[in-house]
Enzyme design. Structure first.
Site, PDB file in Angstrom:
ATOM      1  N   HIS A 121      -7.529   2.562  -2.728  1.00  0.00           N
ATOM      2  CA  HIS A 121      -7.321   1.747  -3.920  1.00  0.00           C
ATOM      3  C   HIS A 121      -6.149   0.797  -3.695  1.00  0.00           C
ATOM      4  O   HIS A 121      -6.222  -0.379  -4.030  1.00  0.00           O
ATOM      5  CB  HIS A 121      -7.024   2.632  -5.133  1.00  0.00           C
ATOM      6  CG  HIS A 121      -8.191   3.412  -5.623  1.00  0.00           C
ATOM      7  ND1 HIS A 121      -9.320   2.815  -6.128  1.00  0.00           N
ATOM      8  CD2 HIS A 121      -8.415   4.746  -5.698  1.00  0.00           C
ATOM      9  CE1 HIS A 121     -10.189   3.742  -6.492  1.00  0.00           C
ATOM     10  NE2 HIS A 121      -9.664   4.923  -6.237  1.00  0.00           N
ATOM     11  N   HIS A 122      -5.050   1.330  -3.166  1.00  0.00           N
ATOM     12  CA  HIS A 122      -3.894   0.487  -2.902  1.00  0.00           C
ATOM     13  C   HIS A 122      -2.978   1.159  -1.902  1.00  0.00           C
ATOM     14  O   HIS A 122      -3.112   2.353  -1.614  1.00  0.00           O
ATOM     15  CB  HIS A 122      -3.127   0.134  -4.188  1.00  0.00           C
ATOM     16  CG  HIS A 122      -2.418   1.287  -4.823  1.00  0.00           C
ATOM     17  ND1 HIS A 122      -2.877   1.924  -5.949  1.00  0.00           N
ATOM     18  CD2 HIS A 122      -1.265   1.925  -4.505  1.00  0.00           C
ATOM     19  CE1 HIS A 122      -2.049   2.897  -6.292  1.00  0.00           C
ATOM     20  NE2 HIS A 122      -1.061   2.904  -5.431  1.00  0.00           N
ATOM     21  N   GLN A 177       2.685   4.722   1.164  1.00  0.00           N
ATOM     22  CA  GLN A 177       1.900   5.592   0.290  1.00  0.00           C
ATOM     23  C   GLN A 177       0.503   4.990   0.138  1.00  0.00           C
ATOM     24  O   GLN A 177       0.348   3.856  -0.309  1.00  0.00           O
ATOM     25  CB  GLN A 177       2.547   5.722  -1.084  1.00  0.00           C
ATOM     26  CG  GLN A 177       1.780   6.620  -2.047  1.00  0.00           C
ATOM     27  CD  GLN A 177       2.243   6.428  -3.482  1.00  0.00           C
ATOM     28  OE1 GLN A 177       2.159   5.335  -4.035  1.00  0.00           O
ATOM     29  NE2 GLN A 177       2.768   7.492  -4.074  1.00  0.00           N
ATOM     30  N   HIS A 182      -3.184   5.340  -1.657  1.00  0.00           N
ATOM     31  CA  HIS A 182      -3.957   5.926  -2.741  1.00  0.00           C
ATOM     32  C   HIS A 182      -5.426   5.871  -2.316  1.00  0.00           C
ATOM     33  O   HIS A 182      -6.072   4.817  -2.390  1.00  0.00           O
ATOM     34  CB  HIS A 182      -3.727   5.128  -4.022  1.00  0.00           C
ATOM     35  CG  HIS A 182      -4.484   5.651  -5.204  1.00  0.00           C
ATOM     36  ND1 HIS A 182      -4.446   5.031  -6.434  1.00  0.00           N
ATOM     37  CD2 HIS A 182      -5.300   6.723  -5.369  1.00  0.00           C
ATOM     38  CE1 HIS A 182      -5.206   5.691  -7.293  1.00  0.00           C
ATOM     39  NE2 HIS A 182      -5.736   6.712  -6.659  1.00  0.00           N
ATOM     40  N   HIS A 214      -1.379  -6.081 -10.953  1.00  0.00           N
ATOM     41  CA  HIS A 214      -2.013  -4.805 -10.580  1.00  0.00           C
ATOM     42  C   HIS A 214      -2.520  -4.083 -11.817  1.00  0.00           C
ATOM     43  O   HIS A 214      -1.761  -3.800 -12.748  1.00  0.00           O
ATOM     44  CB  HIS A 214      -1.046  -3.896  -9.831  1.00  0.00           C
ATOM     45  CG  HIS A 214      -1.670  -2.575  -9.458  1.00  0.00           C
ATOM     46  ND1 HIS A 214      -2.697  -2.482  -8.540  1.00  0.00           N
ATOM     47  CD2 HIS A 214      -1.447  -1.309  -9.891  1.00  0.00           C
ATOM     48  CE1 HIS A 214      -3.066  -1.208  -8.423  1.00  0.00           C
ATOM     49  NE2 HIS A 214      -2.329  -0.479  -9.237  1.00  0.00           N
ATOM     50  N   HIS A 226      -6.254  -1.313 -12.714  1.00  0.00           N
ATOM     51  CA  HIS A 226      -7.349  -0.590 -12.072  1.00  0.00           C
ATOM     52  C   HIS A 226      -8.682  -1.236 -12.458  1.00  0.00           C
ATOM     53  O   HIS A 226      -8.934  -2.363 -12.057  1.00  0.00           O
ATOM     54  CB  HIS A 226      -7.274   0.892 -12.420  1.00  0.00           C
ATOM     55  CG  HIS A 226      -6.061   1.564 -11.865  1.00  0.00           C
ATOM     56  ND1 HIS A 226      -5.598   2.793 -12.283  1.00  0.00           N
ATOM     57  CD2 HIS A 226      -5.173   1.159 -10.915  1.00  0.00           C
ATOM     58  CE1 HIS A 226      -4.506   3.124 -11.625  1.00  0.00           C
ATOM     59  NE2 HIS A 226      -4.214   2.146 -10.783  1.00  0.00           N
ATOM     60  N   MET A 258      -3.253   0.759 -15.129  1.00  0.00           N
ATOM     61  CA  MET A 258      -1.904   0.244 -14.931  1.00  0.00           C
ATOM     62  C   MET A 258      -1.871  -1.199 -15.399  1.00  0.00           C
ATOM     63  O   MET A 258      -2.883  -1.902 -15.345  1.00  0.00           O
ATOM     64  CB  MET A 258      -1.474   0.337 -13.467  1.00  0.00           C
ATOM     65  CG  MET A 258      -1.161   1.744 -12.998  1.00  0.00           C
ATOM     66  SD  MET A 258      -0.425   1.763 -11.346  1.00  0.00           S
ATOM     67  CE  MET A 258      -0.014   3.505 -11.201  1.00  0.00           C
TER      68      MET A 258
END
Length: 359
Positions: free
Chosen positions: A73-74, A144, A146, A214, A216, A286
């Site tokens: 996703h990111h 990180q 996702h 950003h 979803h 978000m």
């Protein structure tokens, strides 16, 4: 940036090899950080990997992502005093009630880069760089990811990012100002707006050079502004369903103490049957508007945040002259995909309070 590699070295961190290439002539080197062939143990898994930086002050001048929207996703890239773990990789932000933890082990995490939806590389203008190491407190980089899905047996991932860096002090220092909301989106809403704004109170001016939106699955369009003396100037406006890179600002403006930075996310929840809360998973939402800026301020910068509760905070209660285009897709390239996704053919009638026939 045209790089001629002078030498290649391997840096072993946490048992993982990260590749560093040096351009001797231009004093620019590449630091490539990749996931160490990790697995995604469940849908919406958040997996982290950290690498220790050289202690000498450095500046990021360009970002080259190595990731695919089919897999993730990111991807977020954070700076930490210490990582939350010294394992080669770890599940981070597992506690969804407090998703500001478990990336860094000490101190606040600093935004270094953000990527989603197959966004391309990004390069700062000449003379601008994001300061790391030295006295900044950014001693480690943590990436990180996702992930979208649980991985089948035998599948692994090595997504990551290349930071193009220099040890030459840049005359203009880059920083991030992140504007967003808490709260939730009610169901069956074609145009629910989540709004936020904060007064800029630092003692030094900043100059936005890029922005990133950003959300979803419900985000249709997000816009950001500088407000001064009742006049709104657009910093940027984009659909978060398009590649989430840092786009050039709509207008080059100075933001000085006393100005207001504001953002709006327009959400479409027509297909939802329940409230959709702000949160870290793909089923959540978000509402973020990242302002990438430079400043001539010499001391170290910290990422700054402005978040409001969407149920309590509304522009109409505080401001006049709100732009009619704040929820509009007009002028955004590639919006046919967005209109199709949200069934926006034809646009809403002019009597709509939020979206106009110019959408």
């Amino acid at each position: 940036m045209d790089l001629t590699v002078g030498y290649i070295s391997l840096c072993v961190v946490f048992g993982i090899v990260s590749v560093i290439t040096q351009d001797v002539d231009h004093k620019v080197y590449n630091l490539t950080i990749r996931m160490p062939n990790v697995i995604s143990p469940r849908p919406d898994a958040l997996v982290c990997h950290g690498i220790k930086l050289d202690p000498e002050e450095t500046y990021v001048v360009s970002y080259i992502p190595h990731a695919s929207a089919d897999v993730a996703h990111h991807m977020m890239v954070f700076g930490c005093i210490l990582p939350a773990s010294h394992e080669p990789s770890w599940l981070c932000n597992e506690n969804h009630e407090d998703f500001e933890t478990e990336v860094c082990g000490k101190g606040e995490k600093q935004v270094v880069f953000a990527w989603a939806l197959d966004a391309p590389s990004f390069q700062f203008p000449d003379g601008v760089g994001l300061r790391l190491s030295g006295t900044t407190g950014v001693n480690y980089i943590v990436i990180q990811l996702h992930y979208k899905h649980i991985f089948p047996p035998g599948r692994t991932d090595n997504s990551g990012v290349t930071l193009q860096m220099t040890r030459e002090r840049q005359p203009k220092q880059a920083g991030f100002y992140v504007i967003g909301t808490h709260g939730y989106i009610p169901p069956k809403q074609r145009a629910f707006t989540m709004e936020t704004a904060c007064k800029y109170e630092n003692e030094y001016p900043i100059y936005p050079i890029g922005y990133r939106t950003h959300s979803h699955n419900l985000g249709v369009v997000t816009s950001g502004y500088r407000i001064r003396d009742g006049t709104w100037i657009e910093i940027g406006r984009m659909s978060p369903q398009l590649p989430e890179t840092f786009y050039n600002v709509t207008n080059h403006v100075e933001v000085r103490p006393g100005d207001v930075l504001a953002a709006r996310c327009t959400m479409n929840s027509v297909k939802r049957t329940h409230n959709t809360h702000i949160g870290p998973t793909n089923a959540d939402e978000m509402c973020n508007f990242y302002v990438l800026y430079y400043t001539y301020w010499k001391p170290n910068l910290q990422a700054q945040f402005c978040f409001r509760n969407a149920q309590d905070f509304h522009w109409n209660d505080y401001f006049e002259n709100i732009p009619d285009t704040a929820s509009s897709l007009v002028g955004i390239k590639g919006v046919d995909k967005v209109r199709k996704m949200f069934d926006l053919h034809p646009p809403l009638a002019p009597s709509s309070r939020l979206w106009h026939d110019t959408m």
